[in-house]
Design a protein around this motif. Structure first.
Motif, PDB file in Angstrom:
ATOM      1  N   MET A 295       3.201  20.796  -2.620  1.00 55.66           N
ATOM      2  CA  MET A 295       4.268  19.820  -3.005  1.00 55.66           C
ATOM      3  C   MET A 295       4.196  18.885  -1.982  1.00 55.66           C
ATOM      4  O   MET A 295       4.259  17.432  -2.403  1.00 55.66           O
ATOM      5  N   TRP A 296       4.152  19.045  -0.691  1.00 52.48           N
ATOM      6  CA  TRP A 296       4.519  17.989   0.256  1.00 52.48           C
ATOM      7  C   TRP A 296       3.115  17.054   0.241  1.00 52.48           C
ATOM      8  O   TRP A 296       3.069  15.749   0.296  1.00 52.48           O
ATOM      9  N   ASP A 297       1.857  17.796   0.037  1.00 51.47           N
ATOM     10  CA  ASP A 297       0.497  16.990   0.080  1.00 51.47           C
ATOM     11  C   ASP A 297       0.636  16.023  -1.219  1.00 51.47           C
ATOM     12  O   ASP A 297      -0.007  15.001  -1.239  1.00 51.47           O
ATOM     13  N   ILE A 298       1.181  16.653  -2.430  1.00 56.06           N
ATOM     14  CA  ILE A 298       0.851  15.925  -3.532  1.00 56.06           C
ATOM     15  C   ILE A 298       1.900  14.553  -3.505  1.00 56.06           C
ATOM     16  O   ILE A 298       1.209  13.550  -3.888  1.00 56.06           O
ATOM     17  N   HIS A 299       2.889  14.553  -2.717  1.00 58.99           N
ATOM     18  CA  HIS A 299       3.547  13.324  -2.583  1.00 58.99           C
ATOM     19  C   HIS A 299       3.371  12.394  -1.343  1.00 58.99           C
ATOM     20  O   HIS A 299       4.106  11.372  -1.256  1.00 58.99           O
ATOM     21  N   THR A 300       2.512  12.708  -0.453  1.00 63.07           N
ATOM     22  CA  THR A 300       2.273  12.035   0.930  1.00 63.07           C
ATOM     23  C   THR A 300       0.915  11.730   0.764  1.00 63.07           C
ATOM     24  O   THR A 300       0.723  11.151   2.131  1.00 63.07           O
ATOM     25  N   ARG A 301       0.046  12.149   0.077  1.00 59.86           N
ATOM     26  CA  ARG A 301      -1.334  11.688   0.384  1.00 59.86           C
ATOM     27  C   ARG A 301      -1.588  10.560  -0.315  1.00 59.86           C
ATOM     28  O   ARG A 301      -1.804  10.373  -1.751  1.00 59.86           O
ATOM     29  N   PHE A 302      -1.971   9.670   0.513  1.00 57.39           N
ATOM     30  CA  PHE A 302      -2.274   8.248   0.103  1.00 57.39           C
ATOM     31  C   PHE A 302      -3.766   7.849   0.075  1.00 57.39           C
ATOM     32  O   PHE A 302      -4.423   8.334   0.948  1.00 57.39           O
ATOM     33  N   SER A 303      -4.065   6.929  -0.989  1.00 57.67           N
ATOM     34  CA  SER A 303      -5.526   6.679  -0.971  1.00 57.67           C
ATOM     35  C   SER A 303      -5.675   5.321   0.162  1.00 57.67           C
ATOM     36  O   SER A 303      -4.928   5.017   0.930  1.00 57.67           O
ATOM     37  N   ASN A 304      -6.875   5.043   0.216  1.00 51.00           N
ATOM     38  CA  ASN A 304      -7.416   3.831   1.179  1.00 51.00           C
ATOM     39  C   ASN A 304      -7.053   2.627   0.248  1.00 51.00           C
ATOM     40  O   ASN A 304      -7.544   1.465   0.886  1.00 51.00           O
ATOM     41  N   SER A 305      -6.550   2.660  -1.068  1.00 53.75           N
ATOM     42  CA  SER A 305      -6.479   1.276  -1.717  1.00 53.75           C
ATOM     43  C   SER A 305      -5.023   0.962  -1.552  1.00 53.75           C
ATOM     44  O   SER A 305      -4.133   1.604  -1.592  1.00 53.75           O
ATOM     45  N   TYR A 306      -4.712  -0.480  -1.600  1.00 50.58           N
ATOM     46  CA  TYR A 306      -3.476  -1.026  -1.596  1.00 50.58           C
ATOM     47  C   TYR A 306      -3.181  -1.621  -3.074  1.00 50.58           C
ATOM     48  O   TYR A 306      -3.965  -1.960  -3.914  1.00 50.58           O
ATOM     49  N   LEU A 307      -2.092  -1.764  -3.093  1.00 49.15           N
ATOM     50  CA  LEU A 307      -1.576  -2.436  -4.600  1.00 49.15           C
ATOM     51  C   LEU A 307      -1.812  -4.073  -4.709  1.00 49.15           C
ATOM     52  O   LEU A 307      -1.680  -4.823  -3.968  1.00 49.15           O
ATOM     53  N   ASN A 308      -2.560  -4.182  -5.817  1.00 49.80           N
ATOM     54  CA  ASN A 308      -3.027  -5.359  -6.069  1.00 49.80           C
ATOM     55  C   ASN A 308      -2.613  -5.875  -7.403  1.00 49.80           C
ATOM     56  O   ASN A 308      -3.302  -5.296  -8.421  1.00 49.80           O
ATOM     57  N   LEU A 309      -1.286  -6.344  -7.822  1.00 52.48           N
ATOM     58  CA  LEU A 309      -0.792  -6.387  -9.207  1.00 52.48           C
ATOM     59  C   LEU A 309      -1.540  -7.132  -9.964  1.00 52.48           C
ATOM     60  O   LEU A 309      -1.609  -7.058 -11.179  1.00 52.48           O
TER      61      LEU A 309
END
Length: 409
Positions: A295-309
């Protein structure tokens, strides 16, 4: 320098967005929401039954004997105790069904009481009322004093002042720690122990507190200090590090699109999509059955992409963004990009944005209060009918005016 009217609009935005979203809170399946409300265009009562409600049977097990020996109050459910499985009442509702988007345990349909059962059109939820507890503390003290807020928090939860049945898990965990004897300032639960401590609810009051800082640097410090009183969460702190500077820019009247575009570049996208998150929850027969490390991994593993709206909105329809790309649950790693996408999709228009959030369901109440703060800060005017439609319009007017006078503008 902050614009005084934008501060007022921001606070009105919080209470309006909360109340508009309240009736559809935690409707995950949009077909249920549409069957119940059609399209939400204004304030509504909390309906009964709520097809996906898993509030009934939520656990709250304080050490009553220890609390009594310390002279500390322990009963935060009070008139709503029949909905909760506690250490001091008899719970008599069968919750053997597994249903809803996340396969949580639920009772039969006729006992699926709405999270905000009994609230009427224009009423605010507990989360918004705790903002008022904070505001009244600041007004009374003339400045922000954490210990005074905590006294007000305890009183609001234990005196019968709270008319909203739904107490988020962070509140129940806080009072369990309080009843065990921990000092009030150390009662916040950790996200590493309970994953959903990393929730939208931890962002709202810190954003309001941040206005008492003279600039984003000091404002973020105040926000993080306040956050730690109730939410010891990495994800909440990360969201605040982006939101406080953005919020302050909007309060100063900076161009909305430019401010958002500049600040969202700091937001890394969570690796798991909303659709994948729901599948994982269902596969485990509810999120409570997922091992803690997973569960910790599900909520704290981020990709290498940043938000571009701009890119996101040009490439994906709302039907993909809402739920499939970003979960509508209570987690800021999904909710922050989602609420910003809704805001920009609707041309930064206050009313259109907060109504879009209400109609997106999920944790639209707490996500909506964050959006309401931002959208109000970006607005020169809030529709009078939305302010006047709030049940506590007159007392809110007095509190907002008194609070704003204490902000260094």
């Amino acid at each position: 320098m902050f614009n005084k009217q934008r501060i007022k609009n921001s606070l009105w935005g919080l209470f309006i967005a909360d109340s508009l979203a309240m009736p559809a809170h935690w409707f995950y399946k949009l077909e249920y929401l549409k069957d119940t409300f059609g399209t939400i265009t204004g304030y509504n009562d909390a309906p009964h039954p709520h097809p996906e409600s898993f509030m009934v049977g939520n656990a709250y097990h304080p050490d009553v004997q220890k609390a009594q020996s310390l002279g500390r109050p322990y009963d935060i459910t009070l008139e709503h105790s029949r909905f909760y499985d506690t250490s001091y009442n008899d719970f008599n509702i069968n919750i053997t069904q597994r249903a809803g988007e996340h396969a949580n345990a639920m009772p039969d349909l006729d006992e699926r009481y709405h999270y905000h059962h009994g609230l009427k059109a224009g009423d605010n939820t507990l989360g918004a009322h705790l903002v008022r507890v904070l505001m009244r503390s600041v007004i009374h003290q003339g400045s922000y004093k954490p210990e005074d807020f905590l006294e007000g928090f305890i009183d609001h939860m234990c005196s019968g002042a709270n008319k909203d049945p739904y107490s988020e898990i962070y509140i129940r965990q806080w009072f369990m720690n309080y009843c065990s004897g921990l000092p009030a300032e150390l009662c916040a639960q950790k996200q590493r122990t309970v994953w959903s401590i990393g929730s939208h609810g931890g962002i709202i009051r810190p954003l309001v507190v941040s206005m008492l800082g003279q600039d984003p640097f000091k404002g973020l410090g105040l926000a993080l200090e306040h956050q730690q009183l109730t939410h010891r969460s990495e994800n909440v702190a990360s969201a605040l590090s982006v939101l406080v500077p953005l919020y302050h820019e909007l309060l100063c009247g900076h161009d909305t699109h430019e401010s958002i575009a500049r600040n969202v570049k700091k937001i890394r996208l969570i690796k798991i999509t909303g659709e994948e998150l729901s599948k994982s929850y269902r596969a485990h027969n509810g999120p409570g059955n997922i091992p803690k490390d997973e569960m910790w991994d599900i909520h704290t593993r981020f990709s290498n992409s940043y938000l571009n709206l701009d890119q996101l909105l040009s490439q994906h329809a709302d039907e993909e963004i809402i739920g499939k790309i970003f979960a509508t649950a209570c987690y800021p790693e999904h909710g922050l990009p989602l609420l910003l996408a809704l805001f920009q999709r609707h041309g930064f228009d206050f009313k259109a944005s907060v109504l879009a959030n209400a109609n997106a369901g999920g944790d639209n109440v707490h996500r909506g209060m964050i959006l309401g703060l931002l959208a109000g800060a970006a607005s020169t005017e809030i529709p009078a009918e939305l302010k006047e439609g709030l049940a506590d319009y007159e007392s809110l007017t007095q509190e907002i005016e008194a609070f704003v006078k204490l902000i260094d503008i």
